[in-house]
Design an enzyme around this catalytic site. Structure first.
Site, mmCIF file in Angstrom:
data_model
loop_
_atom_site.group_PDB
_atom_site.id
_atom_site.type_symbol
_atom_site.label_atom_id
_atom_site.label_comp_id
_atom_site.label_asym_id
_atom_site.label_seq_id
_atom_site.Cartn_x
_atom_site.Cartn_y
_atom_site.Cartn_z
ATOM 1 N N GLU A 163 -33.888 -24.646 -57.905
ATOM 2 C CA GLU A 163 -32.451 -24.651 -58.199
ATOM 3 C C GLU A 163 -32.204 -25.497 -59.451
ATOM 4 O O GLU A 163 -33.085 -26.257 -59.864
ATOM 5 C CB GLU A 163 -31.681 -25.208 -56.999
ATOM 6 C CG GLU A 163 -31.926 -24.369 -55.758
ATOM 7 C CD GLU A 163 -30.923 -24.617 -54.644
ATOM 8 O OE1 GLU A 163 -30.040 -25.493 -54.793
ATOM 9 O OE2 GLU A 163 -31.034 -23.910 -53.619
ATOM 10 N N PRO A 164 -30.991 -25.416 -60.013
ATOM 11 C CA PRO A 164 -30.748 -26.151 -61.260
ATOM 12 C C PRO A 164 -31.003 -27.650 -61.134
ATOM 13 O O PRO A 164 -31.513 -28.283 -62.056
ATOM 14 C CB PRO A 164 -29.268 -25.881 -61.548
ATOM 15 C CG PRO A 164 -28.989 -24.575 -60.875
ATOM 16 C CD PRO A 164 -29.874 -24.533 -59.658
ATOM 17 N N GLY A 210 -36.751 -28.621 -58.785
ATOM 18 C CA GLY A 210 -37.721 -27.717 -58.192
ATOM 19 C C GLY A 210 -38.775 -28.469 -57.398
ATOM 20 O O GLY A 210 -39.360 -27.936 -56.460
ATOM 21 N N ARG A 255 -68.100 -16.111 -87.097
ATOM 22 C CA ARG A 255 -67.554 -16.855 -88.229
ATOM 23 C C ARG A 255 -68.652 -17.649 -88.940
ATOM 24 O O ARG A 255 -69.374 -18.423 -88.302
ATOM 25 C CB ARG A 255 -66.459 -17.811 -87.711
ATOM 26 C CG ARG A 255 -65.840 -18.697 -88.763
ATOM 27 C CD ARG A 255 -64.919 -17.918 -89.664
ATOM 28 N NE ARG A 255 -64.197 -18.787 -90.580
ATOM 29 C CZ ARG A 255 -63.477 -18.325 -91.581
ATOM 30 N NH1 ARG A 255 -63.360 -17.013 -91.797
ATOM 31 N NH2 ARG A 255 -62.848 -19.153 -92.386
ATOM 32 N N GLN A 300 -58.955 -24.733 -81.530
ATOM 33 C CA GLN A 300 -59.688 -25.599 -82.467
ATOM 34 C C GLN A 300 -60.887 -24.849 -83.066
ATOM 35 O O GLN A 300 -61.123 -24.892 -84.270
ATOM 36 C CB GLN A 300 -60.164 -26.850 -81.708
ATOM 37 C CG GLN A 300 -60.788 -27.912 -82.577
ATOM 38 C CD GLN A 300 -59.749 -28.613 -83.454
ATOM 39 O OE1 GLN A 300 -58.566 -28.570 -83.167
ATOM 40 N NE2 GLN A 300 -60.204 -29.200 -84.539
ATOM 41 N N HIS A 309 -61.254 -21.756 -83.486
ATOM 42 C CA HIS A 309 -60.823 -20.654 -84.362
ATOM 43 C C HIS A 309 -60.265 -21.177 -85.689
ATOM 44 O O HIS A 309 -59.836 -20.378 -86.533
ATOM 45 C CB HIS A 309 -59.755 -19.794 -83.680
ATOM 46 C CG HIS A 309 -60.299 -18.805 -82.688
ATOM 47 N ND1 HIS A 309 -60.875 -19.169 -81.502
ATOM 48 C CD2 HIS A 309 -60.344 -17.447 -82.718
ATOM 49 C CE1 HIS A 309 -61.247 -18.087 -80.832
ATOM 50 N NE2 HIS A 309 -60.949 -17.022 -81.553
ATOM 51 N N GLY A 310 -60.217 -22.506 -85.846
ATOM 52 C CA GLY A 310 -59.672 -23.066 -87.090
ATOM 53 C C GLY A 310 -58.242 -22.611 -87.310
ATOM 54 O O GLY A 310 -57.487 -22.396 -86.350
ATOM 55 N N GLU A 344 -45.097 -23.532 -59.333
ATOM 56 C CA GLU A 344 -45.649 -23.592 -57.966
ATOM 57 C C GLU A 344 -45.960 -25.051 -57.600
ATOM 58 O O GLU A 344 -46.940 -25.340 -56.891
ATOM 59 C CB GLU A 344 -46.894 -22.698 -57.868
ATOM 60 C CG GLU A 344 -46.908 -21.773 -56.658
ATOM 61 C CD GLU A 344 -45.772 -20.748 -56.619
ATOM 62 O OE1 GLU A 344 -45.011 -20.626 -57.613
ATOM 63 O OE2 GLU A 344 -45.615 -20.077 -55.587
HETATM 64 C C1 LIG Z 1 -41.867 -19.539 -66.346
HETATM 65 C C2 LIG Z 1 -41.428 -20.121 -65.038
HETATM 66 C C3 LIG Z 1 -41.478 -19.332 -63.900
HETATM 67 C C4 LIG Z 1 -41.047 -19.854 -62.658
HETATM 68 N N1 LIG Z 1 -41.024 -19.035 -61.557
HETATM 69 C C5 LIG Z 1 -40.441 -19.493 -60.408
HETATM 70 C C6 LIG Z 1 -40.232 -18.622 -59.296
HETATM 71 O O1 LIG Z 1 -40.589 -17.434 -59.314
HETATM 72 N N2 LIG Z 1 -39.619 -19.113 -58.182
HETATM 73 C C7 LIG Z 1 -39.200 -20.408 -58.115
HETATM 74 O O2 LIG Z 1 -38.622 -20.779 -57.101
HETATM 75 N N3 LIG Z 1 -39.388 -21.267 -59.157
HETATM 76 C C8 LIG Z 1 -39.990 -20.837 -60.300
HETATM 77 N N4 LIG Z 1 -40.155 -21.689 -61.365
HETATM 78 C C9 LIG Z 1 -39.732 -23.066 -61.252
HETATM 79 C C10 LIG Z 1 -40.872 -24.079 -61.168
HETATM 80 O O3 LIG Z 1 -41.563 -23.949 -59.942
HETATM 81 C C11 LIG Z 1 -40.265 -25.468 -61.368
HETATM 82 O O4 LIG Z 1 -39.874 -25.557 -62.743
HETATM 83 C C12 LIG Z 1 -41.209 -26.604 -61.011
HETATM 84 O O5 LIG Z 1 -41.446 -26.656 -59.620
HETATM 85 C C13 LIG Z 1 -40.674 -27.980 -61.455
HETATM 86 O O6 LIG Z 1 -39.347 -28.143 -61.072
HETATM 87 P P1 LIG Z 1 -38.277 -28.634 -62.174
HETATM 88 O O7 LIG Z 1 -38.416 -27.759 -63.364
HETATM 89 O O8 LIG Z 1 -36.955 -28.715 -61.518
HETATM 90 O O9 LIG Z 1 -38.772 -30.086 -62.597
HETATM 91 P P2 LIG Z 1 -38.453 -31.497 -61.826
HETATM 92 O O10 LIG Z 1 -38.660 -31.318 -60.356
HETATM 93 O O11 LIG Z 1 -37.127 -31.958 -62.306
HETATM 94 O O12 LIG Z 1 -39.583 -32.384 -62.422
HETATM 95 C C14 LIG Z 1 -39.520 -32.984 -63.730
HETATM 96 C C15 LIG Z 1 -40.719 -33.907 -63.902
HETATM 97 O O13 LIG Z 1 -40.669 -34.949 -62.912
HETATM 98 C C16 LIG Z 1 -41.907 -34.994 -62.213
HETATM 99 N N5 LIG Z 1 -41.684 -35.385 -60.814
HETATM 100 C C17 LIG Z 1 -40.753 -34.909 -59.951
HETATM 101 N N6 LIG Z 1 -40.865 -35.496 -58.765
HETATM 102 C C18 LIG Z 1 -41.909 -36.371 -58.864
HETATM 103 C C19 LIG Z 1 -42.521 -37.302 -57.967
HETATM 104 N N7 LIG Z 1 -42.115 -37.434 -56.701
HETATM 105 N N8 LIG Z 1 -43.556 -38.038 -58.422
HETATM 106 C C20 LIG Z 1 -43.987 -37.898 -59.710
HETATM 107 N N9 LIG Z 1 -43.454 -37.054 -60.596
HETATM 108 C C21 LIG Z 1 -42.422 -36.297 -60.177
HETATM 109 C C22 LIG Z 1 -42.462 -33.569 -62.291
HETATM 110 O O14 LIG Z 1 -43.853 -33.556 -62.079
HETATM 111 C C23 LIG Z 1 -42.055 -33.196 -63.705
HETATM 112 O O15 LIG Z 1 -43.017 -33.687 -64.610
HETATM 113 C C24 LIG Z 1 -40.609 -21.199 -62.589
HETATM 114 C C25 LIG Z 1 -40.580 -21.991 -63.743
HETATM 115 C C26 LIG Z 1 -40.963 -21.464 -64.952
HETATM 116 C C27 LIG Z 1 -40.837 -22.330 -66.185
#
Ligand SMILES: Cc1cc2nc3c(=O)[nH]c(=O)nc-3n(C[C@H](O)[C@H](O)[C@H](O)COP(=O)(O)OP(=O)(O)OC[C@H]3O[C@@H](n4cnc5c(N)ncnc54)[C@H](O)[C@@H]3O)c2cc1C
Length: 341
Positions: free
Chosen positions: A87-88, A91, A224, A293, A295-296, A320
């Protein structure tokens, strides 16, 4: 989508589904081999397929006959599926999800926004994690034609550009009661079970990218010439190729161990799928960076295969569950306590 049509024609869409719904009953290791081979040349084709498989796996594991019909469509290749956790506002912390499912007579009503959903807009079916009551969650099956589901515009991304990633909006989205998957108070358990297998899928996608980049590096360094001989003759280059090969082969060994454990030792499978996801995605990043790297300057040019692979590799460390989240799960397995992931 053209590459997906080719998979459908070849019967690969049904590889992961059991024979009773028209699939070929391939176990997780068989699925991994297929995803690796696809991702070796095109990681987004691997992504489209593994997203569908992960969706269908949950229906097969937790669904009733009505749910299995959607899994059957995916196995036939006549429908695509997506899993919607993120969600926004976050994740990593699935328990912070705000999308709500409330009873509305004999129906469920869903309200909320899911972010970054793979295959969104392409998929016919969506599994949505939603808060039911208090701290409980359910998983709900939504069809793209249900009233109240709409999609955001495809995101412009660093990599995986052949795969759509969009918001999914649910606004007064009414679905029949049977669309709740399993117990509507046990959604986090369903999500967690699904992630054990789907993390192996991400791991093997990363491994395929790494293997593809290594293949490219081997053939380029043999072709190369510098200083009057192939660059593959230089010791520093040979050492890099040796190190990359060890990274790829050791990642594959751990992944195969994890894939076997999913069927044989469910207890330890969760930690091992996290280990495989962590190692294979870090390997993909390291191998693709070094392949550029080797492939330069040509490796840095848009359109070079290794440049695309390096951009594609990055997301395997994020989705994931980020690799930080995987470390929390592994540490919990070793030390006990709470991973909150
Ligand atoms: C191309 C793409 C495809 C995707 N496909 C799907 C999909 O099909 N379905 C779906 O549901 N989601 C999907 N996602 C979402 C993806 O799973 C999430 O972006 C991911 O789980 C991270 O969540 P976030 O972006 O909200 O980052 P955040 O949860 O906000 O994390 C930001 C940073 O904080 C760190 N962090 C957070 N909590 C902790 C903690 N407790 N300890 C240490 N570090 C922490 C994280 O590791 C990260 O570095 C997709 C994302 C992308 C970019």
């Amino acid at each position: 989508m053209k590459s997906y049509e080719a998979l459908r024609r070849e019967g690969i869409t049904g590889l992961a589904a059991p024979a009773r719904i028209g699939g070929q009953g391939g176990d997780l290791l068989t699925q991994c081999i297929a995803i690796e081979e696809l991702s070796r040349v095109c990681a987004t084709t691997g992504l489209t397929l593994m997203t569908c498989w992960s969706f269908a796996d949950s229906l097969i594991a937790f669904g009733r006959d009505e749910h299995l019909a959607a899994a059957e469509e995916v196995a036939r290749g006549s429908a695509l599926g997506s899993w919607c956790y993120t969600e926004p506002q976050g994740g990593s912390d699935l328990s912070g999800a705000r999308t709500r499912a409330s009873r509305h007579g004999s129906q469920w009503r869903l309200d909320g926004t899911k972010r970054f959903i793979t295959n969104a807009g392409w998929s016919d079916w969506y599994l949505v994690l939603a808060r039911t009551e208090g701290d409980s969650f359910g998983v709900f099956l939504v069809n793209r034609h249900d009233k109240g589901i709409t999609f955001g515009k495809p995101e412009s991304k660093m990599g995986m550009r052949g795969s759509p990633t969009c918001d999914v909006y649910l606004e007064e989205c009414l679905i029949p009661e049977w669309r709740a998957l399993g117990d509507p108070a046990k959604g986090l358990e369903i999500a967690s079970a699904s992630l054990v297998e789907s993390r192996c899928h991400v791991a093997v996608q990363a491994l395929g990218i790494a293997q593809g980049a290594l293949d490219e590096a081997v053939s380029y360094t043999k072709e190369r010439n510098q200083f009057g001989r192939p660059i593959a003759n230089f010791q520093l280059v040979r050492g890099m190729i040796a190190d990359l090969t060890v990274k790829v082969e050791s990642s594959r060994a751990l992944l195969y161990q994890a894939a076997g454990m999913v069927h044989m030792d469910r207890e330890r499978a969760r930690a091992f799928s996290s280990m495989a996801k962590l190692l294979c995605s870090d390997t993909a990043m390291a191998v693709t960076t070094d392949a550029v790297q080797l492939h330069g300057g040509y490796g840095y040019m848009e359109g070079s295969p290794v440049e695309r692979m390096m951009r594609d590799a990055k997301i395997t460390q994020i989705y994931e569950g980020t690799n930080q989240v995987q470390r929390l799960i592994i540490a919990k397995h070793m030390l006990g306590g709470s991973s909150r992931a």
